[in-house]
Design a protein around this motif. Structure first.
Motif, PDB file in Angstrom:
ATOM      1  N   SER A   1       6.515  -5.874 -24.557  1.00  0.00           N
ATOM      2  CA  SER A   1       6.182  -5.293 -25.860  1.00  0.00           C
ATOM      3  C   SER A   1       7.146  -5.789 -26.929  1.00  0.00           C
ATOM      4  CB  SER A   1       6.257  -3.762 -25.801  1.00  0.00           C
ATOM      5  OG  SER A   1       5.363  -3.234 -24.862  1.00  0.00           O
ATOM      6  N   GLY A   2       6.709  -5.668 -28.192  1.00  0.00           N
ATOM      7  CA  GLY A   2       7.572  -5.918 -29.338  1.00  0.00           C
ATOM      8  C   GLY A   2       8.312  -7.237 -29.304  1.00  0.00           C
ATOM      9  N   ASP A   3       9.599  -7.202 -29.661  1.00  0.00           N
ATOM     10  CA  ASP A   3      10.426  -8.409 -29.740  1.00  0.00           C
ATOM     11  C   ASP A   3      10.651  -9.064 -28.386  1.00  0.00           C
ATOM     12  OD1 ASP A   3      10.631  -8.020 -32.453  1.00  0.00           O
ATOM     13  OD2 ASP A   3      12.573  -6.992 -32.354  1.00  0.00           O
ATOM     14  N   ASN A   4      10.439  -8.319 -27.316  1.00  0.00           N
ATOM     15  CA  ASN A   4      10.622  -8.896 -25.979  1.00  0.00           C
ATOM     16  C   ASN A   4       9.670 -10.061 -25.717  1.00  0.00           C
ATOM     17  OD1 ASN A   4      12.659  -7.075 -25.241  1.00  0.00           O
ATOM     18  ND2 ASN A   4      11.173  -5.553 -24.553  1.00  0.00           N
ATOM     19  N   LYS A   5       8.531 -10.039 -26.383  1.00  0.00           N
ATOM     20  CA  LYS A   5       7.564 -11.121 -26.198  1.00  0.00           C
ATOM     21  C   LYS A   5       8.098 -12.431 -26.772  1.00  0.00           C
ATOM     22  CE  LYS A   5       4.163  -8.462 -27.862  1.00  0.00           C
ATOM     23  NZ  LYS A   5       2.803  -8.022 -28.285  1.00  0.00           N
ATOM     24  N   LEU A   6       8.645 -12.369 -27.969  1.00  0.00           N
ATOM     25  CA  LEU A   6       9.187 -13.588 -28.584  1.00  0.00           C
ATOM     26  C   LEU A   6      10.437 -14.058 -27.845  1.00  0.00           C
ATOM     27  CD1 LEU A   6       8.744 -15.600 -30.859  1.00  0.00           C
ATOM     28  CD2 LEU A   6      10.181 -14.185 -32.331  1.00  0.00           C
ATOM     29  N   GLU A   7      11.248 -13.125 -27.383  1.00  0.00           N
ATOM     30  CA  GLU A   7      12.446 -13.482 -26.628  1.00  0.00           C
ATOM     31  C   GLU A   7      12.093 -14.210 -25.323  1.00  0.00           C
ATOM     32  OE1 GLU A   7      14.620  -9.882 -26.039  1.00  0.00           O
ATOM     33  OE2 GLU A   7      15.054  -9.610 -28.176  1.00  0.00           O
ATOM     34  N   GLU A   8      10.959 -13.850 -24.744  1.00  0.00           N
ATOM     35  CA  GLU A   8      10.541 -14.474 -23.492  1.00  0.00           C
ATOM     36  C   GLU A   8      10.261 -15.967 -23.652  1.00  0.00           C
ATOM     37  OE1 GLU A   8       9.476 -14.070 -19.318  1.00  0.00           O
ATOM     38  OE2 GLU A   8      10.624 -12.884 -20.751  1.00  0.00           O
ATOM     39  N   ILE A   9       9.842 -16.378 -24.854  1.00  0.00           N
ATOM     40  CA  ILE A   9       9.484 -17.788 -25.063  1.00  0.00           C
ATOM     41  C   ILE A   9      10.463 -18.498 -25.996  1.00  0.00           C
ATOM     42  CG2 ILE A   9       7.035 -17.444 -24.597  1.00  0.00           C
ATOM     43  CD1 ILE A   9       6.581 -17.367 -27.653  1.00  0.00           C
ATOM     44  N   GLU A  10      11.677 -17.959 -26.142  1.00  0.00           N
ATOM     45  CA  GLU A  10      12.621 -18.520 -27.106  1.00  0.00           C
ATOM     46  C   GLU A  10      13.044 -19.960 -26.775  1.00  0.00           C
ATOM     47  OE1 GLU A  10      16.034 -16.018 -27.203  1.00  0.00           O
ATOM     48  OE2 GLU A  10      16.727 -16.569 -25.197  1.00  0.00           O
ATOM     49  N   ASP A  11      12.886 -20.369 -25.520  1.00  0.00           N
ATOM     50  CA  ASP A  11      13.236 -21.737 -25.147  1.00  0.00           C
ATOM     51  C   ASP A  11      12.062 -22.704 -25.275  1.00  0.00           C
ATOM     52  OD1 ASP A  11      16.013 -21.558 -24.486  1.00  0.00           O
ATOM     53  OD2 ASP A  11      15.466 -20.472 -22.669  1.00  0.00           O
ATOM     54  N   CYS A  12      10.905 -22.198 -25.653  1.00  0.00           N
ATOM     55  CA  CYS A  12       9.737 -23.061 -25.850  1.00  0.00           C
ATOM     56  C   CYS A  12       9.894 -23.892 -27.118  1.00  0.00           C
ATOM     57  CB  CYS A  12       8.469 -22.220 -25.968  1.00  0.00           C
ATOM     58  SG  CYS A  12       7.909 -21.510 -24.425  1.00  0.00           S
ATOM     59  N   GLU A  13       9.337 -25.087 -27.085  1.00  0.00           N
ATOM     60  CA  GLU A  13       9.369 -25.950 -28.255  1.00  0.00           C
ATOM     61  C   GLU A  13       8.065 -25.834 -29.039  1.00  0.00           C
ATOM     62  OE1 GLU A  13      12.354 -29.624 -27.308  1.00  0.00           O
ATOM     63  OE2 GLU A  13      10.306 -29.826 -26.567  1.00  0.00           O
ATOM     64  N   VAL A  14       8.206 -25.702 -30.350  1.00  0.00           N
ATOM     65  CA  VAL A  14       7.061 -25.628 -31.257  1.00  0.00           C
ATOM     66  C   VAL A  14       7.296 -26.587 -32.420  1.00  0.00           C
ATOM     67  CG1 VAL A  14       6.458 -23.244 -30.673  1.00  0.00           C
ATOM     68  CG2 VAL A  14       8.119 -23.688 -32.501  1.00  0.00           C
TER      69      VAL A  14
END
Length: 321
Positions: free
Chosen positions: A287-300
């Motif tokens: 939920s919430g900010d945990n979702k973005l934190e989960e993919i913080e190492d992804c490249e965009v």
């Protein structure tokens, strides 16, 4: 008494299944219940201030059926101007345009890449009643223009895209004002501040790009900006906050939607959808900010940088602070 009622319902369901009318019967039932609800809702269309209020789910994933009816109604396009292109439909059982096709039987092109797509789609709609063209292929920036030239020889009223991947890059390739109404999926996980998209990779699969299934598509900011380039204005999103709706600037907002209010972008990205996966591909309901934190190492791709360079999300967030 409850046991008697349950037995009656159980018998009725088994009877329907036995005579192989289950899917057909329930689809018809859903159609007429949904159509009745939309007919009632039309009486209130002049009072709508947020398109979410028009939601009705019939054959769409969420409430897009109702929103599209509202937009078509306000633009005076029903019943004669409902031709569509929809990219990302699966077997067409659950899609943004199935209800429109079943109601008006217009011209339409549906695109996806699944096994036996023609026969599977045929189970869900009457192909003989309208001009529905089925295109079974993976859509890329290299073939989108050819695909439309080959299959779409009519003016498009509704264009919808939801492929959980390189949607941004596909839209970039489209001509301006390709349709009157445009529906596109965005990724609410990216939030309201980032203007990003995943890289343009042929055959992009969200579960392979990152196990969590959370890094795909584009941010809402990126979508709104690319749609401005295509001469559209943003009119709102669905309740789930993952499908955005746009209207061609040929239809002036002050004339057709003067009472519809547009909020700050953060109000369209705080989605409660919790479809994240762990490394074993089990749902873990972040939920919430945990979702973005989960993919913080992804490249965009940071679209505010004209070089369109890849950058890790965590590095981009540091820059934004």
């Amino acid at each position: 008494m409850k046991k008697v009622i349950f037995k009656i319902i159980e018998f009725f369901v088994l009877f329907i299944k036995r005579i192989k009318l289950d899917s057909y019967f329930f689809d018809k039932l859903i159609f007429y219940i949904g159509y009745n609800q939309i007919t009632q809702n039309r009486k209130n269309y002049e009072n709508i201030r947020d398109i979410k209020s028009a939601e009705v789910k019939i054959f769409s994933q969420n409430g897009e059926d109702g929103i599209l009816d509202y937009l078509l109604y306000k633009l005076n396009l029903t019943p004669n101007s409902t031709n569509f292109v929809e990219i990302g439909v699966g077997d067409y059982r659950e899609s943004n345009t199935r209800f429109l096709y079943s109601l008006y039987h217009p011209k339409g092109v549906i695109v996806d890449c699944i096994e036996k797509m023609n026969s599977r789609v045929k189970k869900n709609v009457n192909l003989w009643k309208g001009d529905l063209r089925i295109c079974n292929t993976i859509v890329t920036t290299n073939n989108i223009e050819e695909l439309l030239n080959e299959h779409c020889d009519f003016k498009i009223d509704i264009f919808s895209i939801d492929i959980d991947s390189v949607d941004y890059w596909i839209i970039k390739k489209l001509k301006k004002n390709i349709s009157k109404i445009f529906v596109a999926e965005y990724n609410p996980v990216f939030g309201s501040k980032l203007k990003v998209t995943v890289p343009n990779i042929d055959g992009f699969e969200r579960n392979k790009y990152h196990y969590s299934n959370l890094c795909y598509g584009m941010s809402l900011r990126a979508l709104i900006d690319v749609m401005k380039e295509k001469n559209y204005y943003f009119i709102g999103t669905n309740i789930q906050k993952m499908n955005a709706f746009f209207i061609s600037n040929e239809y002036n907002k002050d004339k057709f939607f003067k009472d519809v209010n547009i909020s700050e972008l953060e109000n369209y990205v705080d989605s409660n959808i919790r479809d994240s996966r762990d490394k074993n591909y089990n749902l873990n309901y972040l939920s919430g900010d945990n979702k973005l934190e989960e993919i913080e190492d992804c490249e965009v791709i940071d679209l505010e940088n004209e070089k369109n360079q890849l950058i890790k999300i965590k590095d981009l967030l540091k820059i934004k602070k």
